[in-house]
Scaffold this motif. Sequence first.
Motif, PDB file in Angstrom:
ATOM      1  N   UNK A  46       1.404  -1.069  -0.010  1.00 26.97           N
ATOM      2  CA  UNK A  46       0.733  -0.152   0.137  1.00 26.97           C
ATOM      3  C   UNK A  46       0.490   1.108  -0.252  1.00 26.97           C
ATOM      4  N   UNK A  47       0.754   2.015  -0.906  1.00 25.83           N
ATOM      5  CA  UNK A  47       1.112   3.380  -1.102  1.00 25.83           C
ATOM      6  C   UNK A  47       0.606   4.298  -0.358  1.00 25.83           C
ATOM      7  N   UNK A  48       0.911   5.170   0.430  1.00 25.84           N
ATOM      8  CA  UNK A  48       0.090   6.544   0.876  1.00 25.84           C
ATOM      9  C   UNK A  48       0.064   8.025  -0.304  1.00 25.84           C
ATOM     10  N   UNK A  49      -0.480   8.519  -0.063  1.00 25.79           N
ATOM     11  CA  UNK A  49      -1.148   9.752  -0.979  1.00 25.79           C
ATOM     12  C   UNK A  49      -0.300  11.002  -0.316  1.00 25.79           C
ATOM     13  N   UNK A  50       0.178  11.154  -1.310  1.00 20.63           N
ATOM     14  CA  UNK A  50       0.874  12.433  -1.848  1.00 20.63           C
ATOM     15  C   UNK A  50       0.233  13.379  -2.069  1.00 20.63           C
ATOM     16  N   UNK A  51       0.457  14.650  -1.048  1.00 22.10           N
ATOM     17  CA  UNK A  51      -0.010  16.241  -1.525  1.00 22.10           C
ATOM     18  C   UNK A  51       0.920  16.814  -2.249  1.00 22.10           C
ATOM     19  N   UNK A  52       0.165  17.493  -3.161  1.00 25.64           N
ATOM     20  CA  UNK A  52       1.032  18.666  -3.944  1.00 25.64           C
ATOM     21  C   UNK A  52       1.836  19.152  -3.097  1.00 25.64           C
ATOM     22  N   UNK A  53       3.495  19.492  -4.154  1.00 26.60           N
ATOM     23  CA  UNK A  53       4.156  20.084  -3.531  1.00 26.60           C
ATOM     24  C   UNK A  53       5.106  21.279  -4.506  1.00 26.60           C
ATOM     25  N   UNK A  54       5.724  21.848  -4.024  1.00 28.33           N
ATOM     26  CA  UNK A  54       6.433  22.866  -4.684  1.00 28.33           C
ATOM     27  C   UNK A  54       8.458  22.557  -4.733  1.00 28.33           C
ATOM     28  N   UNK A  55       8.351  22.637  -6.544  1.00 23.13           N
ATOM     29  CA  UNK A  55      10.014  21.833  -6.456  1.00 23.13           C
ATOM     30  C   UNK A  55      10.508  22.658  -7.533  1.00 23.13           C
ATOM     31  N   UNK A  56      11.919  22.548  -7.670  1.00 20.27           N
ATOM     32  CA  UNK A  56      12.724  23.021  -8.927  1.00 20.27           C
ATOM     33  C   UNK A  56      13.040  21.559 -10.096  1.00 20.27           C
ATOM     34  N   UNK A  57      12.048  22.397 -11.685  1.00 21.05           N
ATOM     35  CA  UNK A  57      12.922  21.579 -12.532  1.00 21.05           C
ATOM     36  C   UNK A  57      14.158  21.906 -12.437  1.00 21.05           C
ATOM     37  N   UNK A  58      14.503  20.202 -12.076  1.00 23.71           N
ATOM     38  CA  UNK A  58      16.328  20.442 -12.817  1.00 23.71           C
ATOM     39  C   UNK A  58      17.165  20.557 -13.581  1.00 23.71           C
ATOM     40  N   UNK A  59      16.291  20.485 -14.886  1.00 19.75           N
ATOM     41  CA  UNK A  59      16.563  20.880 -16.163  1.00 19.75           C
ATOM     42  C   UNK A  59      16.964  22.951 -16.347  1.00 19.75           C
ATOM     43  N   UNK A  60      15.330  23.157 -16.141  1.00 24.96           N
ATOM     44  CA  UNK A  60      15.884  24.729 -17.035  1.00 24.96           C
ATOM     45  C   UNK A  60      15.545  25.398 -14.825  1.00 24.96           C
ATOM     46  N   UNK A  61      15.661  24.942 -14.170  1.00 20.24           N
ATOM     47  CA  UNK A  61      15.479  25.408 -12.701  1.00 20.24           C
ATOM     48  C   UNK A  61      14.077  26.155 -12.536  1.00 20.24           C
ATOM     49  N   UNK A  62      13.932  25.769 -13.101  1.00 21.48           N
ATOM     50  CA  UNK A  62      12.258  26.718 -13.101  1.00 21.48           C
ATOM     51  C   UNK A  62      11.543  26.090 -12.123  1.00 21.48           C
ATOM     52  N   UNK A  63      10.531  27.233 -10.808  1.00 25.86           N
ATOM     53  CA  UNK A  63       9.562  26.217  -9.630  1.00 25.86           C
ATOM     54  C   UNK A  63       8.846  25.631 -10.604  1.00 25.86           C
ATOM     55  N   UNK A  64       8.321  24.678  -9.714  1.00 21.24           N
ATOM     56  CA  UNK A  64       7.061  23.853 -10.083  1.00 21.24           C
ATOM     57  C   UNK A  64       6.345  23.409  -9.666  1.00 21.24           C
ATOM     58  N   UNK A  65       4.949  22.842  -9.916  1.00 22.02           N
ATOM     59  CA  UNK A  65       4.076  22.130  -9.156  1.00 22.02           C
ATOM     60  C   UNK A  65       4.488  20.251  -8.943  1.00 22.02           C
ATOM     61  N   UNK A  66       4.256  19.681  -8.016  1.00 19.60           N
ATOM     62  CA  UNK A  66       3.809  18.224  -8.272  1.00 19.60           C
ATOM     63  C   UNK A  66       2.587  17.373  -7.650  1.00 19.60           C
ATOM     64  N   UNK A  67       1.851  17.537  -8.992  1.00 18.79           N
ATOM     65  CA  UNK A  67       0.585  16.616  -8.300  1.00 18.79           C
ATOM     66  C   UNK A  67       0.363  16.117  -7.652  1.00 18.79           C
ATOM     67  N   UNK A  68      -0.645  16.383  -6.730  1.00 15.88           N
ATOM     68  CA  UNK A  68      -0.923  15.439  -5.590  1.00 15.88           C
ATOM     69  C   UNK A  68      -1.538  13.789  -6.848  1.00 15.88           C
ATOM     70  N   UNK A  69      -0.676  12.760  -5.743  1.00 19.30           N
ATOM     71  CA  UNK A  69      -1.267  11.603  -6.018  1.00 19.30           C
ATOM     72  C   UNK A  69      -2.115  10.881  -5.093  1.00 19.30           C
ATOM     73  N   UNK A  70      -3.226   9.691  -5.335  1.00 13.21           N
ATOM     74  CA  UNK A  70      -3.770   9.503  -4.786  1.00 13.21           C
ATOM     75  C   UNK A  70      -3.081   8.058  -4.077  1.00 13.21           C
ATOM     76  N   UNK A  71      -3.602   7.643  -2.770  1.00 10.58           N
ATOM     77  CA  UNK A  71      -3.349   6.311  -2.053  1.00 10.58           C
ATOM     78  C   UNK A  71      -3.852   5.331  -3.745  1.00 10.58           C
TER      79      UNK A  71
END
Length: 108
Positions: A67-92
């Motif tokens: 079983x994998x727990x749900x993850x919330x949406x979070x902010x991050x940085x694209x490693x290639x372009x160094x631009x900030x982005x938001x990683x989508x939330x994933x359901x359990x």
Amino acid sequence: MLPKRSMKKAAASMTVSAVNQSLADSTGLKKKDVKGTIDGLMALCAKELKKTGSFKLAGMLNMKLKKKAATKARKGINPFTKEPCIFKAKPASQTVKVYAMKKLKDAV
């Protein structure tokens, strides 16, 4: 100069109907009976995985429900372009892990 290595094709795995036919030939049962048995085994396996989270098949395979727990949406940085982005939330989610047991390992 070294000779070229021959490119070997990976052996194709058996189809479901080929497995059913092979089992029918080796056991003397009808192909329809073998298919019904395999479907019953599949239903039993699914029921036990839901109920207990694990299922052992004839000392050959050990199946576990992961079983994998749900993850919330979070902010991050694209490693290639160094631009900030938001990683989508994933359901359990749930997945089945299958491990070979000693009987199968010795047979192979």
